[in-house]
Motif scaffolding. Sequence first.
Motif, mmCIF file in Angstrom:
data_model
loop_
_atom_site.group_PDB
_atom_site.id
_atom_site.type_symbol
_atom_site.label_atom_id
_atom_site.label_comp_id
_atom_site.label_asym_id
_atom_site.label_seq_id
_atom_site.Cartn_x
_atom_site.Cartn_y
_atom_site.Cartn_z
ATOM 1 N N GLU A 86 0.951 -1.312 -0.036
ATOM 2 C CA GLU A 86 0.193 -0.187 -0.087
ATOM 3 C C GLU A 86 0.975 1.367 0.164
ATOM 4 N N VAL A 87 0.004 1.781 -0.821
ATOM 5 C CA VAL A 87 1.050 3.508 -0.978
ATOM 6 C C VAL A 87 0.064 4.887 -0.799
ATOM 7 N N VAL A 88 0.307 5.659 0.031
ATOM 8 C CA VAL A 88 -0.340 6.182 0.349
ATOM 9 C C VAL A 88 0.514 7.968 0.297
ATOM 10 N N LEU A 89 0.007 8.570 -0.884
ATOM 11 C CA LEU A 89 0.517 9.872 -1.476
ATOM 12 C C LEU A 89 0.238 11.328 -0.858
ATOM 13 N N PRO A 90 0.828 12.096 -1.000
ATOM 14 C CA PRO A 90 0.137 13.168 -0.132
ATOM 15 C C PRO A 90 -0.014 13.840 -1.485
ATOM 16 N N ASP A 91 -0.712 14.872 -0.187
ATOM 17 C CA ASP A 91 -1.770 16.451 -0.736
ATOM 18 C C ASP A 91 -1.744 17.000 -1.740
ATOM 19 N N THR A 92 0.402 17.004 -1.835
ATOM 20 C CA THR A 92 1.090 18.270 -2.685
ATOM 21 C C THR A 92 1.438 17.317 -3.955
ATOM 22 N N LEU A 93 0.936 16.258 -3.785
ATOM 23 C CA LEU A 93 1.651 15.713 -5.166
ATOM 24 C C LEU A 93 1.274 15.678 -6.675
ATOM 25 N N LYS A 94 1.890 16.310 -6.857
ATOM 26 C CA LYS A 94 1.396 16.999 -8.774
ATOM 27 C C LYS A 94 1.292 15.757 -10.378
ATOM 28 N N ALA A 126 6.393 4.681 -12.063
ATOM 29 C CA ALA A 126 6.459 4.978 -10.607
ATOM 30 C C ALA A 126 6.314 3.244 -10.644
ATOM 31 N N PHE A 127 5.095 2.944 -10.641
ATOM 32 C CA PHE A 127 4.517 1.216 -9.638
ATOM 33 C C PHE A 127 4.458 0.016 -10.761
ATOM 34 N N SER A 128 5.177 0.066 -11.572
ATOM 35 C CA SER A 128 5.403 -1.225 -12.570
ATOM 36 C C SER A 128 6.152 -2.459 -12.040
ATOM 37 N N ASN A 129 5.436 -3.157 -12.035
ATOM 38 C CA ASN A 129 5.887 -4.717 -11.237
ATOM 39 C C ASN A 129 5.693 -4.279 -10.249
ATOM 40 N N CYS A 130 4.931 -3.989 -9.271
ATOM 41 C CA CYS A 130 4.804 -4.320 -8.000
ATOM 42 C C CYS A 130 3.507 -5.331 -8.054
ATOM 43 N N TYR A 131 3.388 -5.709 -8.142
ATOM 44 C CA TYR A 131 2.566 -6.745 -7.667
ATOM 45 C C TYR A 131 2.080 -7.440 -6.903
ATOM 46 N N ASN A 132 2.535 -7.267 -5.809
ATOM 47 C CA ASN A 132 1.710 -6.925 -4.356
ATOM 48 C C ASN A 132 1.146 -6.089 -3.858
ATOM 49 N N LEU A 133 1.465 -4.590 -5.218
ATOM 50 C CA LEU A 133 0.649 -3.545 -4.507
ATOM 51 C C LEU A 133 -0.723 -3.899 -4.597
ATOM 52 N N GLU A 134 -1.696 -3.842 -4.047
ATOM 53 C CA GLU A 134 -2.672 -3.575 -3.604
ATOM 54 C C GLU A 134 -3.398 -2.136 -3.278
ATOM 55 N N LYS A 135 -2.980 -1.142 -3.257
ATOM 56 C CA LYS A 135 -3.512 -0.004 -2.451
ATOM 57 C C LYS A 135 -2.992 1.310 -2.883
ATOM 58 N N VAL A 136 -3.635 2.560 -3.858
ATOM 59 C CA VAL A 136 -2.668 3.496 -3.611
ATOM 60 C C VAL A 136 -3.415 4.347 -3.234
ATOM 61 N N ASN A 137 -3.614 5.332 -2.776
ATOM 62 C CA ASN A 137 -4.298 6.882 -3.268
ATOM 63 C C ASN A 137 -3.689 7.844 -4.071
ATOM 64 N N PHE A 138 -4.713 8.447 -4.914
ATOM 65 C CA PHE A 138 -4.388 9.773 -5.595
ATOM 66 C C PHE A 138 -5.561 11.020 -5.248
ATOM 67 N N PRO A 139 -4.611 11.749 -4.519
ATOM 68 C CA PRO A 139 -5.419 13.156 -4.422
ATOM 69 C C PRO A 139 -5.467 14.184 -5.068
ATOM 70 N N GLU A 140 -6.401 15.012 -4.797
ATOM 71 C CA GLU A 140 -6.755 15.232 -6.355
ATOM 72 C C GLU A 140 -5.572 16.704 -6.342
ATOM 73 N N SER A 141 -4.353 17.245 -5.705
ATOM 74 C CA SER A 141 -3.162 17.859 -6.076
ATOM 75 C C SER A 141 -2.720 16.733 -7.575
ATOM 76 N N LEU A 142 -2.879 15.714 -7.342
ATOM 77 C CA LEU A 142 -2.778 14.747 -9.453
ATOM 78 C C LEU A 142 -2.579 15.467 -10.055
#
Length: 120
Positions: free
Chosen positions: A83-91, A97-113
């Motif tokens: 799981e990856v929590v992205l900051p609200d400042t991320l643009k 960036a996450f290629s071949n991360c086979y066990n990654l189940e959750k990523v939040n996408f902030p509104e700032s993106l």
Amino acid sequence: MKKILSFATAMLLSLSWVSYGNSVAADKYRYGDFEYSILEDDSVLIDGYYGDGGYVEIPDIIDGKNVTKLAYYLFKGNEMITEVVLPDTLKEICPGAFSNCYNLEKVNFPESLEIIGSSA
């Protein structure tokens, strides 16, 4: 003349790729599990991760500067992150960036993106 034109074209293409790239100074710094660089706009690019995986929270501010960008292939092939929590400042999330991360189940996408690169 054709050789000069070909060389000039190649140089322009390589320079445009470099400027589109991560736009970083040569200096790299460490903050916890992350390696980062300062961008031309005085914000932070996260360009390395050295943690154990699992739950990963990317900070929103490092050394008083907003974290705005994740580098090309930042977590590529990391099978430990879930799981990856992205900051609200991320643009921007650069390609792969996450290629071949086979066990990654959750990523939040902030509104700032604003930009998500291909195969991110």
